[in-house]
Design a protein around this motif. Structure first.
Motif, PDB file in Angstrom:
ATOM      1  N   ALA A 168       1.235  -1.239  -0.075  1.00 34.91           N
ATOM      2  CA  ALA A 168      -0.037  -0.160   0.222  1.00 34.91           C
ATOM      3  C   ALA A 168       0.832   1.448   0.155  1.00 34.91           C
ATOM      4  O   ALA A 168       0.560   2.599  -0.803  1.00 34.91           O
ATOM      5  N   TYR A 169       2.160   1.596   1.309  1.00 33.93           N
ATOM      6  CA  TYR A 169       2.696   2.567   1.294  1.00 33.93           C
ATOM      7  C   TYR A 169       3.527   2.715  -0.573  1.00 33.93           C
ATOM      8  O   TYR A 169       3.864   3.749  -1.316  1.00 33.93           O
ATOM      9  N   VAL A 170       3.887   1.371  -1.266  1.00 37.87           N
ATOM     10  CA  VAL A 170       4.796   2.045  -2.571  1.00 37.87           C
ATOM     11  C   VAL A 170       3.400   1.816  -3.778  1.00 37.87           C
ATOM     12  O   VAL A 170       4.481   3.130  -4.362  1.00 37.87           O
ATOM     13  N   ARG A 171       2.369   1.653  -3.718  1.00 38.37           N
ATOM     14  CA  ARG A 171       1.491   1.334  -4.609  1.00 38.37           C
ATOM     15  C   ARG A 171       0.729   2.815  -4.629  1.00 38.37           C
ATOM     16  O   ARG A 171       0.768   3.795  -5.415  1.00 38.37           O
ATOM     17  N   ARG A 172       0.636   3.424  -3.056  1.00 39.41           N
ATOM     18  CA  ARG A 172      -0.547   4.495  -3.272  1.00 39.41           C
ATOM     19  C   ARG A 172      -0.161   5.116  -2.104  1.00 39.41           C
ATOM     20  O   ARG A 172      -0.084   6.997  -2.143  1.00 39.41           O
ATOM     21  N   GLY A 173       1.161   5.103  -1.364  1.00 40.58           N
ATOM     22  CA  GLY A 173       2.105   5.640  -0.641  1.00 40.58           C
ATOM     23  C   GLY A 173       0.965   5.950   0.730  1.00 40.58           C
ATOM     24  O   GLY A 173       1.736   7.687   1.625  1.00 40.58           O
ATOM     25  N   ASP A 174       0.055   5.173   0.686  1.00 39.19           N
ATOM     26  CA  ASP A 174      -0.643   4.512   2.232  1.00 39.19           C
ATOM     27  C   ASP A 174       0.637   4.738   3.203  1.00 39.19           C
ATOM     28  O   ASP A 174       1.241   3.313   3.230  1.00 39.19           O
ATOM     29  N   GLU A 175       0.985   5.284   4.818  1.00 36.72           N
ATOM     30  CA  GLU A 175       2.176   5.349   5.476  1.00 36.72           C
ATOM     31  C   GLU A 175       1.349   4.745   6.730  1.00 36.72           C
ATOM     32  O   GLU A 175       2.005   4.117   7.688  1.00 36.72           O
ATOM     33  N   ALA A 176       0.003   4.857   6.680  1.00 38.77           N
ATOM     34  CA  ALA A 176      -0.534   4.101   8.086  1.00 38.77           C
ATOM     35  C   ALA A 176      -0.082   3.007   8.321  1.00 38.77           C
ATOM     36  O   ALA A 176      -0.141   2.952   9.270  1.00 38.77           O
ATOM     37  N   GLY A 177      -0.702   2.609   7.532  1.00 38.61           N
ATOM     38  CA  GLY A 177      -0.405   0.646   8.159  1.00 38.61           C
ATOM     39  C   GLY A 177       1.208   0.230   8.876  1.00 38.61           C
ATOM     40  O   GLY A 177       1.738  -0.489   9.622  1.00 38.61           O
ATOM     41  N   LEU A 178       2.260   0.693   7.839  1.00 38.91           N
ATOM     42  CA  LEU A 178       3.183   0.999   8.407  1.00 38.91           C
ATOM     43  C   LEU A 178       4.006   1.740   9.820  1.00 38.91           C
ATOM     44  O   LEU A 178       4.645   0.904  10.131  1.00 38.91           O
ATOM     45  N   ARG A 179       2.662   2.884  10.374  1.00 34.36           N
ATOM     46  CA  ARG A 179       3.772   3.465  10.955  1.00 34.36           C
ATOM     47  C   ARG A 179       2.789   2.694  12.212  1.00 34.36           C
ATOM     48  O   ARG A 179       3.276   2.565  13.194  1.00 34.36           O
ATOM     49  N   GLN A 180       1.687   1.942  12.032  1.00 35.05           N
ATOM     50  CA  GLN A 180       0.984   0.947  13.268  1.00 35.05           C
ATOM     51  C   GLN A 180       1.802  -0.164  13.367  1.00 35.05           C
ATOM     52  O   GLN A 180       2.236  -0.468  14.780  1.00 35.05           O
ATOM     53  N   GLY A 181       2.906  -0.261  12.307  1.00 32.68           N
ATOM     54  CA  GLY A 181       3.423  -1.503  12.717  1.00 32.68           C
ATOM     55  C   GLY A 181       4.930  -1.684  13.208  1.00 32.68           C
ATOM     56  O   GLY A 181       5.849  -2.026  13.641  1.00 32.68           O
ATOM     57  N   GLU A 182       5.206   0.198  13.350  1.00 32.34           N
ATOM     58  CA  GLU A 182       6.575   0.855  14.169  1.00 32.34           C
ATOM     59  C   GLU A 182       7.672   0.213  13.498  1.00 32.34           C
ATOM     60  O   GLU A 182       8.502  -0.185  13.981  1.00 32.34           O
ATOM     61  N   LEU A 183       7.180   0.441  11.613  1.00 30.71           N
ATOM     62  CA  LEU A 183       9.028  -0.365  11.418  1.00 30.71           C
ATOM     63  C   LEU A 183       9.267   0.711  10.871  1.00 30.71           C
ATOM     64  O   LEU A 183      10.612   0.669  10.031  1.00 30.71           O
ATOM     65  N   LYS A 184       9.525   2.186  11.318  1.00 28.89           N
ATOM     66  CA  LYS A 184       9.566   3.034  10.416  1.00 28.89           C
ATOM     67  C   LYS A 184      11.378   2.947  10.974  1.00 28.89           C
ATOM     68  O   LYS A 184      12.188   2.532  12.009  1.00 28.89           O
ATOM     69  N   ALA A 185      11.900   3.294   9.992  1.00 27.59           N
ATOM     70  CA  ALA A 185      13.829   2.956  10.038  1.00 27.59           C
ATOM     71  C   ALA A 185      14.623   4.629  10.237  1.00 27.59           C
ATOM     72  O   ALA A 185      14.179   5.650   9.458  1.00 27.59           O
ATOM     73  N   MET A 186      15.273   5.192  11.490  1.00 25.25           N
ATOM     74  CA  MET A 186      15.825   6.271  11.287  1.00 25.25           C
ATOM     75  C   MET A 186      16.812   6.514  10.924  1.00 25.25           C
ATOM     76  O   MET A 186      17.940   5.892  10.701  1.00 25.25           O
ATOM     77  N   SER A 187      17.745   7.547   9.837  1.00 23.74           N
ATOM     78  CA  SER A 187      18.761   7.686   9.158  1.00 23.74           C
ATOM     79  C   SER A 187      19.311   8.049  10.146  1.00 23.74           C
ATOM     80  O   SER A 187      19.392   9.208  11.210  1.00 23.74           O
ATOM     81  N   VAL A 188      20.299   7.701  10.039  1.00 19.58           N
ATOM     82  CA  VAL A 188      21.682   7.860  10.918  1.00 19.58           C
ATOM     83  C   VAL A 188      22.556   9.084  10.494  1.00 19.58           C
ATOM     84  O   VAL A 188      23.152   9.272  11.140  1.00 19.58           O
ATOM     85  N   GLY A 189      22.454   9.118   9.295  1.00 24.52           N
ATOM     86  CA  GLY A 189      23.155  10.821   9.159  1.00 24.52           C
ATOM     87  C   GLY A 189      22.774  11.601   8.444  1.00 24.52           C
ATOM     88  O   GLY A 189      23.466  13.147   8.894  1.00 24.52           O
ATOM     89  N   SER A 190      21.157  11.669   9.424  1.00 25.89           N
ATOM     90  CA  SER A 190      21.254  13.120   9.173  1.00 25.89           C
ATOM     91  C   SER A 190      19.219  13.123  10.134  1.00 25.89           C
ATOM     92  O   SER A 190      19.099  12.272   9.595  1.00 25.89           O
ATOM     93  N   ASP A 191      19.358  14.582  10.319  1.00 29.42           N
ATOM     94  CA  ASP A 191      17.918  14.267  10.781  1.00 29.42           C
ATOM     95  C   ASP A 191      16.428  14.200  10.328  1.00 29.42           C
ATOM     96  O   ASP A 191      15.677  14.042  11.014  1.00 29.42           O
ATOM     97  N   PRO A 192      16.077  14.118   9.059  1.00 28.35           N
ATOM     98  CA  PRO A 192      14.853  13.709   8.664  1.00 28.35           C
ATOM     99  C   PRO A 192      14.822  12.077   8.370  1.00 28.35           C
ATOM    100  O   PRO A 192      15.862  10.992   9.042  1.00 28.35           O
ATOM    101  N   ASP A 193      13.561  11.787   8.257  1.00 21.53           N
ATOM    102  CA  ASP A 193      13.237  10.475   8.456  1.00 21.53           C
ATOM    103  C   ASP A 193      13.778   9.795   7.160  1.00 21.53           C
ATOM    104  O   ASP A 193      14.030  10.530   6.050  1.00 21.53           O
ATOM    105  N   GLY A 194      14.069   8.529   7.597  1.00 23.16           N
ATOM    106  CA  GLY A 194      15.009   7.651   6.450  1.00 23.16           C
ATOM    107  C   GLY A 194      14.254   6.410   5.561  1.00 23.16           C
ATOM    108  O   GLY A 194      15.021   5.650   4.673  1.00 23.16           O
TER     109      GLY A 194
END
Length: 416
Positions: A104-130
């Motif tokens: 859903a994220y790749v096809r439509r940009g729907d981030e809700a499912g991934l956010r709920q799964g707490e799968l977000k990866a923070m970039s080591v080298g910069s402040d913005p989300d990775g």
């Protein structure tokens, strides 16, 4: 009949066709090699009769060399295609929640499912989300196919790490030991010399692009498409870095380390054998190759492999031993490696061409000698804004590499 059985039935003709194509490609390769040997015999006879090679024979040999290389690449590509599993929706079981959310994220940009799964990866080298971690299936597939496409990765030790740097202690002289009698005192052994090797992971990225309408097409295997696009870009960059990378924002290649004559070898350097002729193999190529092989200790030599590019391999194909047998032998079967003096040959296009002072050929136990470090996880950031009407998929992974055992790799230097 189960859905899984239906899937197997549906995919069987494709698999059979690929197997047949591989068999045909291997037959063509062997036929071309037989033609190559016949032409080389004629060339050698002409040299013996006239004291020099006919230009026409040299041009013919070059054309057959090129044909052999092209047929080998075709056969390798077919083997990779056969090994490629179905990452789409043809399997019998329903996709997991993670894969559904990723799709859903790749096809439509729907981030809700991934956010709920707490799968977000923070970039080591910069402040913005990775971006977001890809599903385990896709992560594993990208890594496995990289091993098939990246020659050094396929023969090196690969370690998975969760941190930014792998630190590895190493005993220069091995652990101290001693012989004693049953009741004799145990004197203290000498303290071993330890050194610490560090292998930092660096970020490598690829950015495949597709139109929004193509991505939204439910028939497209989006995961397989991303894996296919990413694997070639990553394999090309990794291949160059593992051979000659300078270690700055990339892995350190084994040719970047200091090299010394093998008779003066010390830890931290790679030993080389000189050919005795600047920019050439010299008068007795087999002697130099034998010296290179036996420069390795027996424990490393039994797992030794030659590493060279196709131009160097093209020269070696012509060499014979004292009994008239070719030193280079073609693969025994599809998917297997050619051999040189009984040891497998790995073709790495990033190895330098033969030239004065070049280190164009390596021999060693790369499983012990070179270490590839992968940081767990591949991340994807969907960008529909920067290149409209295309959607970019900024895909990153972190990888490092370097020599871990300086005894296990030797080089051939084309110098007097």
């Amino acid at each position: 009949m189960t859905s899984q059985s239906k899937t197997r039935t549906r995919r069987a003709p494709e698999t059979k066709s690929v197997d047949a194509d591989i068999a045909d490609a291997f037959e063509d390769f062997m036929s071309a090699f037989e033609h190559y040997k016949q032409t080389n015999e004629q060339r050698l006879a002409e040299i013996e009769r006239r004291g020099g090679a006919d230009v026409l024979f040299e041009e013919k040999m070059a054309r057959i060399d090129q044909a052999l290389d092209e047929q080998k690449r075709t056969m390798d590509a077919l083997i990779v295609k056969r090994a490629r599993p179905d990452l789409g929706h043809g399997g019998g079981s329903a996709p997991s929640a993670v894969r559904q959310a990723f799709d859903a994220y790749v096809r439509r940009g729907d981030e809700a499912g991934l956010r709920q799964g707490e799968l977000k990866a923070m970039s080591v080298g910069s402040d913005p989300d990775g971006g977001y971690l890809v599903p385990d299936e896709l992560d594993t597939e990208i890594g496995r196919r990289l091993s098939e496409l990246s020659p050094i990765r396929s023969i090196a030790t690969v370690r998975q790490v969760s941190g930014a740097v792998l630190k590895k202690p190493f005993a220069l002289n091995g652990m101290a030991t001693g012989w004693v009698g049953e009741t004799a005192a145990r004197p203290q052994t000498a303290t071993p010399q330890l050194t610490e090797l560090q292998f930092p992971t660096m970020e490598i990225y690829a950015m495949p692009a597709a139109t929004a309408s193509l991505i939204e097409d439910g028939a497209l295997d989006i995961e397989g498409w991303i894996a296919t696009e990413v694997e070639a870009a990553f394999a090309e960059q990794e291949g160059a870095a593992f051979v000659a990378g300078d270690g700055i924002n990339k892995p350190r290649g084994f040719l970047d380390y200091p090299n010394v004559a093998d008779s003066a070898w010390t830890w931290g350097n790679l030993g080389f054998i000189a050919t005795g002729a600047a920019g050439a193999f010299g008068t007795n190529p087999s002697d130099r190759l034998i010296e290179l092989i036996y420069a390795l200790k027996a424990g490393h030599r039994q797992n030794g492999r030659f590493v060279m590019n196709r131009k160097t391999q093209a020269q070696i194909r012509k060499f014979k031993d004292a009994d008239g047998n070719y030193l280079w032998m073609p693969p025994a079967g599809a998917g297997q490696a050619a051999s040189l003096m009984g040891f497998p040959v790995v073709e790495a296009e990033d190895m330098p061409d033969i030239a004065t002072g070049a280190l164009s050929l390596a021999f060693g136990d790369f499983r012990r000698g070179y270490l590839v470090v992968d940081r767990t996880g591949v991340r994807i950031l969907r960008d529909p804004y920067s290149a409209k009407p295309y959607v970019l998929f900024y895909t990153t992974k972190r990888v490092g590499g370097g020599v871990q055992n300086f005894e296990a790799i030797k080089l051939l230097k084309f110098a007097a």
